[in-house]
Every structure is written in structure tokens, then in C-alpha cells.
Design a protein around this motif. Structure first.
Motif, PDB file in Angstrom:
ATOM      1  N   GLN A 160       0.827  -1.206   0.000  1.00 21.35           N
ATOM      2  CA  GLN A 160       0.000   0.000   0.000  1.00 21.35           C
ATOM      3  C   GLN A 160       0.866   1.263   0.000  1.00 21.35           C
ATOM      4  N   GLU A 208       1.831   8.724  -6.665  1.00 20.15           N
ATOM      5  CA  GLU A 208       1.955  10.178  -6.487  1.00 20.15           C
ATOM      6  C   GLU A 208       3.197  10.722  -7.180  1.00 20.15           C
ATOM      7  N   GLN A 229       1.244   3.673  -3.269  1.00 23.42           N
ATOM      8  CA  GLN A 229       0.735   5.041  -3.116  1.00 23.42           C
ATOM      9  C   GLN A 229       1.808   6.060  -3.508  1.00 23.42           C
TER      10      GLN A 229
END
Lengths: 258, 258
Positions: free
Chosen positions: B246, B254, B250
Motif C-alpha cells: 500500500q 503520487e 501510493q
């Protein structure tokens, strides 16, 4: 074999390059005619940009598009090639995504990372095949054998596990390199200094169990260095890197205390 | 040069092996006499296990012990070798840890990952040197040059940044391999299938900017696959791997949307 390919990206390009010569590349289909043409012209194939233009007189259609497009592609092309063996090349897509629409379907998954800049050593690339029926399975086996010495018959479940592991071994390790580069870039230190370390670490992991090869402050439980590194990242206001440092160090610590 | 070494671990062993022949190894000092003897006997050096046994007629003392022991070692040995140049080999220890106790001090840091099982290619290993004064700096430069073609004069601050980056590039990427192995092991899938991918990923990162080489579902923003992988890890009750998946996904997402 007479083969057509849907897609004009990295996987399509490297597959076409690998298959060309031993097999006949008939058509390259991409929504963008320019992209199809760019690839097709390299391999004396025909470029097309609409499913109704697909020749049905082929032995195999390879769908080499992004995972999320596979379902819509099979729905578009099935009616034009109802009897042709159609495979996808995805590590993370179940065979039944094709089977639900098209009976003669299979998987032809090369476990490798593809960039346009680098040639692929196909003979050492593991290829994972799967098919709806034994006859097609054999066809795919022969095709895979014409490219690589490492051909495996895997179920969709096994292939999905392997692909998940590949995200850790490849995508995440590359992001670790990227983070390292961000750290040295900020201090005008040359990233190339880390090349011997990066290569040695990778080679070690392919000759020994990586668990046994783990080094570093977290592995040693060196709390002084761990705290100093956290502080250095905090001083640089890199909360993102600090979060990664904290989570991975914590897990390495726990993993090696077991 | 006449050189003694404190420590009998991996760094001490590989340094002794690299220096042996071109330089004279005088003494190997370890708290464990057996370990000192094991190493010293390979290089016709004397094994000792007490600081008062150190010969002062040497050109250099190398402290190759764990980071957290450097301070106590320099405090123990300084009185016996007050005029000898003493260096540590740590990437993450400031020069002043030695300087506070011993004026003629320096750093001799090889940026490499050491295992007893594998030989070190010293000629390609970057060596980072630092010294209290210009004369000792030159001595260390000559010594480093006798081992490696890649010798750098770095401040403690630069060296600490490099070492922090090395934790990401080496320790964390190795842990990514380890996690990948845990995933395939659980499905009786052979980890060696991932070797070509691991090596290709590492080589790519040393020939291109790793940011440009990033691939995978997070990079593509493929939410379906990201969710499926999270679910697979949840089903296996591997919350640890899920947390890593995760966080890194993530950040990759980004980082590549910027």
C-alpha cells in the motif's frame, strides 16, 4: 505460425522482435494507425486500426495491451475471429477473462520487464503458458519453445502469485533505487557511486536466499543509526521517505528477530 | 604500509584479503582470540585479543567493527598508539567520533555489501576517504589507490548521505526480494523464476534514471490490479506485506503523477 498482434507498446514490440523470422507476423492492430504502422513496418506486417480488418486466416492472435483493456478488446475482436486461438500476455489477468467471451483462448506471459531502450534475452526469459484445451496448450508450448528455453505450464492462480511477487522484486526494488537517487541528488552526490552496490545486491539475491543476504542497520538492530537516518530524512522534510524507512526497517527488524 | 586491523568480521576479512600482498598485515585484534587467529593465520599476521598487545610500530590501524562499537574501541586503543593514524570503515559514523579521542584519525569507507561467501571486486569498489590533516589524507589516498580505481575525498556529511541512500538501494531492495520470495514460497512456485527480472531491473537502474524505468500497476495507475493484489495479500493474512504494498504503491502513484 501466422501470428497477428493487437497492441503497439513495449510488450508488442519485443514479442514481435522475438517472433519475427521464425514466424510470420501478419497484422499489427492498434487504435492508433500511426503506432500500428510504426511497429508493422519494422516486421513487414500490415498495420490496421479496426477489428473488422483482422485477417481470420492466422494461427494465433496475441493481445498485448494494458491489463484493463483486455476485456474490451476480446469483446471487440471475438466475432471476427471466432475460431482462432487468442492469447493475452498479462501476468495478472485470469484466463477466464478471455474464456468468458471466446472459447479458444490462452495465456502467453513473459516474466520480464520491458523497455523500448533495451533488448530482451528471450532465450532466458521464463514464459508461462495456459490454454483452454490440450491441443492449444501444445501449440503454445511449441511457440514458447521457439523463443525460450524456460517454458512453464502454470494455472492462472500460480501466475497471479508470481506476478504479485514480481511487483515486489521488480517494481518496488526499482522504486528503492529511485528513492536512493533522490537522496544523493539532493546532496550533489553522484548516483553512479551506488551502481556496484545495486548490482552486487541483485546478484547475491539470485545466488543465495535473500533473507540470509540481508544487511544494514535494521538487520543488525542498530537503533542509533536507525534514529540518525530518520532524523536526516526529517531534517530534509522528506516525510515520504521517512515513512518508507520506518516501515521497512521495522519489518526487517521483526523478520530477523523471529 | 604496515597495517593492523581491529575486528574479524566480514569487512575486516575482505579488507585484509584486498590489502594482503601489497601491504604488510601486522596484527589482527579481536576480543575473541579464536576469531582473530582464524583471520590472522590466513595472512601471516599476529592474532591478539587485548589492546596492550598492539604494536605501535605500524603506519595505520584500521577499525573494522560494528558502528556502535567504534567509540569504545578508540577509547581503548588510543593510549597504546597515540601517534599512529587510525581510521574507521563506517559509512554512517562521523569522523569526529574518532577525532574527539585521537587526533590522527580518518575514514576509509568502502561502499559495498560484504558477505563471506562472495569475493569483492576491489578495483571497482568506490572508496571514500577523509582525514584530520592533509598529510594523512594523502597517505589514505595512496592506500585507497592501491586497492581501487575509484577513490573519493568526501566529508562526513556527504558520506552519511551516501550511506543513507545505500540503505534504500541495497538493504531495502534486498528486503523486496525477500518479500517476493515469501510470496512465491507460499504457493510452491520457484523463486528462481524471478532471477532474470531481478537482474534486468538492477541493470536498467544503472544504465538509466530509475524514475524513467519504473513499471508496474502503481506506475500505470491501474486501480483494478492494485485492488486485486491487496486482496490477495489480505486473503493470505499477510498484513505486513499489505502495508508495504500500500505505502510503496501510493508513493509510486503520487511520484509519477507530479
Amino acid at each position: 505460425m501466422r501470428i497477428s498482434i493487437i497492441g503497439a507498446g513495449r510488450v508488442a514490440f519485443h514479442l514481435a522482435q522475438g517472433l519475427n523470422g521464425q514466424h510470420e507476423l501478419v497484422q499489427i492492430y492498434s487504435r492508433s494507425f500511426a503506432k500500428a504502422e510504426q511497429l508493422a513496418s519494422k516486421f513487414k506486417a500490415q498495420a490496421i486500426n479496426a477489428p473488422e480488418l483482422l485477417h481470420s486466416e492466422i494461427d494465433l492472435l496475441i493481445i498485448a495491451v494494458s491489463d484493463q483493456s483486455i476485456r474490451s478488446v476480446i469483446e471487440q475482436v471475438h466475432a471476427y475471429l471466432p475460431d482462432v486461438l487468442i492469447v493475452h500476455t498479462s501476468g495478472s489477468t485470469h484466463l477466464n477473462v478471455l474464456q468468458d467471451v471466446h472459447p479458444r483462448s490462452g495465456v502467453f506471459y513473459p516474466l520480464q520487464t520491458f523497455s523500448l531502450e533495451r533488448d530482451i534475452d528471450w532465450s532466458n526469459t521464463p514464459l508461462f503458458i495456459e490454454a483452454d484445451n490440450a491441443e492449444d496448450q501444445e501449440k503454445l508450448h511449441d511457440l514458447a519453445n521457439s523463443l525460450s528455453n524456460r517454458v512453464y505450464h502454470y494455472s492462472s492462480e500460480q501466475r497471479l502469485s508470481l506476478h504479485l511477487a514480481a511487483v515486489f522484486a521488480c517494481n518496488f526494488s526499482n522504486y528503492c533505487y529511485d528513492m536512493a537517487k533522490q537522496i544523493v541528488d539532493a546532496e550533489q552526490v553522484d548516483f553512479s557511486l551506488l551502481y556496484p552496490l545495486i548490482l552486487e545486491t541483485a546478484h547475491k539475491a539470485t545466488e543465495n536466499d535473500p533473507r540470509q543476504m540481508q544487511t544494514g542497520p535494521a538487520m543488525r538492530g542498530d537503533q542509533n543509526i536507525l534514529n540518525m537516518h530518520q532524523q536526516m530524512l526529517a531534517n530534509r522534510q522528506r516525510a515520504d521517505l521517512q515513512n518508507v524507512y520506518q516501515l521497512l526497517s521495522q519489518q526487517i527488524l521483526e523478520h530477523h528477530q523471529k
